[in-house]
Design a protein around this motif. Structure first.
Motif, mmCIF file in Angstrom:
data_model
loop_
_atom_site.group_PDB
_atom_site.id
_atom_site.type_symbol
_atom_site.label_atom_id
_atom_site.label_comp_id
_atom_site.label_asym_id
_atom_site.label_seq_id
_atom_site.Cartn_x
_atom_site.Cartn_y
_atom_site.Cartn_z
ATOM 1 N N ALA A 40 79.826 29.723 27.976
ATOM 2 C CA ALA A 40 78.620 29.088 27.957
ATOM 3 C C ALA A 40 77.854 29.201 26.672
ATOM 4 O O ALA A 40 77.855 30.506 26.054
ATOM 5 C CB ALA A 40 77.985 29.533 29.152
ATOM 6 N N MET A 41 77.184 28.246 26.247
ATOM 7 C CA MET A 41 76.366 28.228 25.104
ATOM 8 C C MET A 41 74.954 28.690 25.281
ATOM 9 O O MET A 41 74.199 29.465 24.419
ATOM 10 C CB MET A 41 76.540 27.157 24.076
ATOM 11 C CG MET A 41 78.029 26.813 23.608
ATOM 12 S SD MET A 41 78.109 25.640 22.354
ATOM 13 C CE MET A 41 77.321 24.196 22.948
ATOM 14 N N GLY A 42 74.369 28.181 26.472
ATOM 15 C CA GLY A 42 73.028 28.429 26.782
ATOM 16 C C GLY A 42 72.049 27.711 25.621
ATOM 17 O O GLY A 42 70.876 27.988 25.997
ATOM 18 N N GLY A 43 72.380 26.712 25.050
ATOM 19 C CA GLY A 43 71.646 26.008 24.027
ATOM 20 C C GLY A 43 71.978 24.854 23.212
ATOM 21 O O GLY A 43 73.388 24.601 23.392
ATOM 22 N N THR A 44 71.385 24.154 22.552
ATOM 23 C CA THR A 44 72.127 23.026 21.973
ATOM 24 C C THR A 44 72.263 23.260 20.330
ATOM 25 O O THR A 44 71.186 23.935 19.748
ATOM 26 C CB THR A 44 71.068 21.883 22.176
ATOM 27 O OG1 THR A 44 71.005 21.607 23.521
ATOM 28 C CG2 THR A 44 71.564 20.424 21.161
ATOM 29 N N ILE A 45 73.296 22.515 19.813
ATOM 30 C CA ILE A 45 73.365 22.985 18.199
ATOM 31 C C ILE A 45 72.868 21.457 17.839
ATOM 32 O O ILE A 45 73.274 20.588 18.205
ATOM 33 C CB ILE A 45 74.819 22.939 18.202
ATOM 34 C CG1 ILE A 45 75.389 23.917 18.524
ATOM 35 C CG2 ILE A 45 75.121 22.914 16.298
ATOM 36 C CD1 ILE A 45 77.093 24.146 18.560
ATOM 37 N N HIS A 46 72.049 21.877 16.782
ATOM 38 C CA HIS A 46 71.173 20.735 16.196
ATOM 39 C C HIS A 46 71.716 20.509 14.727
ATOM 40 O O HIS A 46 71.915 21.640 13.996
ATOM 41 C CB HIS A 46 69.772 21.027 16.252
ATOM 42 C CG HIS A 46 69.114 21.064 17.555
ATOM 43 N ND1 HIS A 46 68.338 19.818 18.216
ATOM 44 C CD2 HIS A 46 68.967 21.988 18.428
ATOM 45 C CE1 HIS A 46 68.158 19.943 19.542
ATOM 46 N NE2 HIS A 46 68.515 21.255 19.380
ATOM 47 N N VAL A 47 72.201 19.429 14.445
ATOM 48 C CA VAL A 47 72.633 18.976 13.027
ATOM 49 C C VAL A 47 71.933 17.906 12.660
ATOM 50 O O VAL A 47 71.200 16.901 13.066
ATOM 51 C CB VAL A 47 73.795 18.581 13.218
ATOM 52 C CG1 VAL A 47 74.891 18.131 11.950
ATOM 53 C CG2 VAL A 47 74.997 19.549 13.757
ATOM 54 N N VAL A 48 71.364 18.140 11.272
ATOM 55 C CA VAL A 48 70.975 16.842 10.505
ATOM 56 C C VAL A 48 71.984 16.462 9.526
ATOM 57 O O VAL A 48 72.507 17.389 8.635
ATOM 58 C CB VAL A 48 69.647 17.440 9.521
ATOM 59 C CG1 VAL A 48 69.244 16.339 8.488
ATOM 60 C CG2 VAL A 48 68.476 18.093 10.358
ATOM 61 N N ALA A 49 72.012 15.157 9.472
ATOM 62 C CA ALA A 49 73.274 14.766 8.421
ATOM 63 C C ALA A 49 72.769 13.193 7.998
ATOM 64 O O ALA A 49 73.420 12.302 8.138
ATOM 65 C CB ALA A 49 74.486 14.571 9.211
#
Length: 638
Positions: A550-559
């Motif tokens: 479980a990660m428990g959060g979202t990975i945010h990416v700027v591309a």
């Protein structure tokens, strides 16, 4: 500033706070759009001051006269030019239609006469901008000899062409000579097919451009599955737009160009993962057919199906310049590099999401044809899905969330006509869902309100909830402006480290356990740890390169690294949620072959090398595991 503070102090506290946030958002838009890299170079030509100063000692000639004799939709044209007094202010422009020098200053007055030097009563200027231009000294010996030759890449844009030789530079252009006319053998031919997913997973939309109205010829796609002997024909719908659809200049003025006709056909009931061939065409009144290029594609996998699935994501590409045209130098320096890399890597991915700021036409409509020609080797083979960016949509007082002029009069019309997206109810709102096997993509439209209570917020809630996470474990949010986390310089100056009000979606991402959010708009690359409310939810070394359970959060990416000029990050220490940065042109690639693992890569456009990567490995129970604010209330009873 004092007056603004006085104005808000009389408001109720919550309303005053909202006003301040809106002012900050407007400031963000202004800073971003006023940057030098967002000025369309064609707009720097002072065509209103142009004069016709024909010089018998100057000459310009283009060859060949007829292009596309074998059905090609682009061709190299050699331009020879000479003038007796060469200078660094001479330039060569490609114009279409070829009668450009006869057009008056007013874009709405029809054909008139350009101002001739010494004729004070003649209307001034040229009302139409060139499609592209080069400086005369692109020829190394021009300043010494006064002559030279250069090559332009010309695409079929439904009309004839002529080149003009100018002196006076950009500020005071003087037309010295006009070339012979050149044209394609069939200027109306169907060109530049581009695929996108239909409203169902087993549909493929085929969109293309032509010069044929429905009264002249019937548009269709002829297609068949590989191995079948007989083909089907599917009719296409036809759309166009006029000056009256556009919202302001330059789109309605010197940047306007007849867009032709845009056709879309829907190929339905496709078999998952099967290969199909297709060809666009128009049946003329006499029964003959004007054919376009043929191509192949592979149909989408069934939602939830486990197979090798690879998706490319990036934003902010724009136009390249294979022929070295001056108007693009420095504007989107990485666009051609990224395009060439994607063409070369075509066997290694299955779909593309270009998340806003597509062509950067900025009101110069001929650039949209140029852009669809540029991406055609990609978009004719795999679904090329798009999102709306500020340079497509934003224009004052047109119902958008922002009140600037980033689209320079386009107000979304060209982008929303040239590209099909499977929006449930289009109406100029570019949010939609797309299922691709084990992936569900929920695509937002950051040029319209996304906050709680808005139409888009309700859509996103339903889109995230609609993913069957047993079979579609990889849930991805895509949008143009960073609504999550970014340490770009102008966001850091505001103290928001994201689009102001952007994190209003954070409760949705958390409740629906969104794995990944990818944005454009900011022209650099940055990745966060799995994060919620500014806090990394995974600790230790695993916060950077691999995630298990479980990660428990979202990975945010700027591309926003597709090709537009790159931007810097904020100075000082990195925010604790920022774990990877890269100031290079490139794109994100997601790869999954089963329900338990997904590979993320950031690939450089120049060399194809992977410069950032991580892997998520987990089971279904890990997706369902409760994290902060992710589960509904429950009981301990059993």
């Amino acid at each position: 500033m004092a007056e603004q503070k006085m104005g808000t102090s009389a408001l109720p506290p919550l309303l005053a706070a909202a006003v301040v946030l809106l002012m900050v958002a407007a400031a963000a838009m202004t800073v971003e759009d006023s940057a030098p890299d967002n000025i369309q170079p064609l707009s720097t030509l002072n065509l209103a001051a142009a004069q016709v100063a024909m010089d018998s000692a100057s000459a310009i000639h283009a060859s060949p006269d007829v292009l596309g004799k074998d059905g090609e939709d682009s061709a190299w044209v050699t331009v020879n030019f000479t003038t007796p007094s060469p200078s660094s202010d001479h330039w060569i422009g490609l114009f279409s239609p070829a009668d450009f020098r006869l057009r008056s200053q007013s874009p709405h007055s029809g054909i008139g006469s350009a101002k001739v030097a010494g004729e004070g009563d003649a209307p001034a200027g040229l009302s139409v901008a060139p499609i592209k231009y080069k400086l005369g000294n692109c020829e190394p010996d021009f300043l010494r000899t006064g002559g030279g030759n250069t090559s332009f890449l010309v695409i079929n844009q439904r009309s004839d062409y002529a080149f003009g030789l100018f002196s006076g530079g950009k500020d005071n252009p003087k037309l010295l000579a006009v070339s012979n006319k050149i044209s394609f053998a069939n200027p109306k031919a169907p060109v530049f097919p581009r695929l996108s997913q239909g409203k169902e997973w087993n549909q493929m939309a085929v969109t293309w451009t032509s010069g044929y109205n429905i009264g002249e010829a019937y548009p269709f796609v002829e297609w068949r599955m590989k191995g079948e002997e007989t083909s089907k024909r599917t009719p296409a719908g036809t759309l166009t737009f006029t000056r009256g659809h556009l919202c302001g200049d330059p789109a309605r003025g010197q940047g306007y160009r007849d867009p032709g006709f845009i056709h879309t056909a829907f190929l339905k009931d496709l078999w998952p993962n099967r290969e199909y061939s297709y060809q666009i065409g128009h049946e003329l009144q006499d029964g003959t057919v004007a054919w376009g290029k043929s191509a192949t594609f592979r149909a989408s996998p069934y939602p939830g199906q486990a197979s090798l699935q690879r998706v490319v994501i990036f934003g902010d590409m724009g136009l390249g310049a294979k022929d070295g045209s001056s108007e693009l130098q420095g504007f989107q320096p990485g666009a051609q590099v990224t395009t060439d890399r994607l063409v070369k890597d075509l066997p290694n991915y299955d779909a593309v999401f270009h998340i806003g700021d597509l062509s950067y036409a900025n009101g110069f409509l001929a650039q949209w044809d140029q852009f669809t020609a540029q991406i055609e080797p990609i978009a004719s083979r795999v679904p090329y899905m798009v999102a709306s960016g500020n340079h497509e949509r934003t224009y004052m007082d047109t119902g958008g969330f922002y009140n600037g002029n980033d689209s320079h009069g386009e107000c979304g019309v060209p982008a929303e006509t040239y590209f099909y997206v499977p929006a449930a109810a289009h109406r100029g709102k570019f949010w939609y869902a797309a299922d691709y096997g084990m992936f569900r993509f929920c695509v937002g439209d950051t040029e319209h309100d996304w906050r709680p209570g808005s139409e888009q917020h309700a859509f996103l809630d339903a889109c995230f909830a609609g993913a069957d996470r047993k079979h579609q474990p990889w849930l991805v949010f895509l949008a143009h402006r960073p609504l999550g986390y970014s340490s770009n310089d102008f966001y850091a100056q505001e103290g928001s480290f994201a689009e102001p009000m952007g994190r209003a979606l954070q409760p949705l991402w958390q409740r629906h356990r969104v794995d990944l959010a990818v944005y454009g708009h900011v022209h650099n690359y940055e990745r966060t740890c799995p994060v919620y409310e500014n806090t990394c939810t995974v600790k230790g070394k695993d916060r950077q390169s691999s995630y298990a359970g479980a990660m428990g959060g979202t990975i945010h990416v700027v591309a926003g690294t597709g090709g537009a000029r790159l931007r810097s990050y904020a100075g000082g220490a990195w925010p604790q949620w920022s774990v990877a940065r890269n100031e290079s042109f490139g794109y994100v690639k997601l790869t999954a072959s089963d329900h338990s693992s997904m590979r993320f890569e950031f690939i450089h456009s120049d060399d194809g090398a992977v410069h950032d990567a991580f892997t998520i490995t987990r089971d279904y129970k890990d997706i369902m595991a409760c994290a902060v604010d992710s589960c509904a209330p429950h009981t301990l009873a059993n």
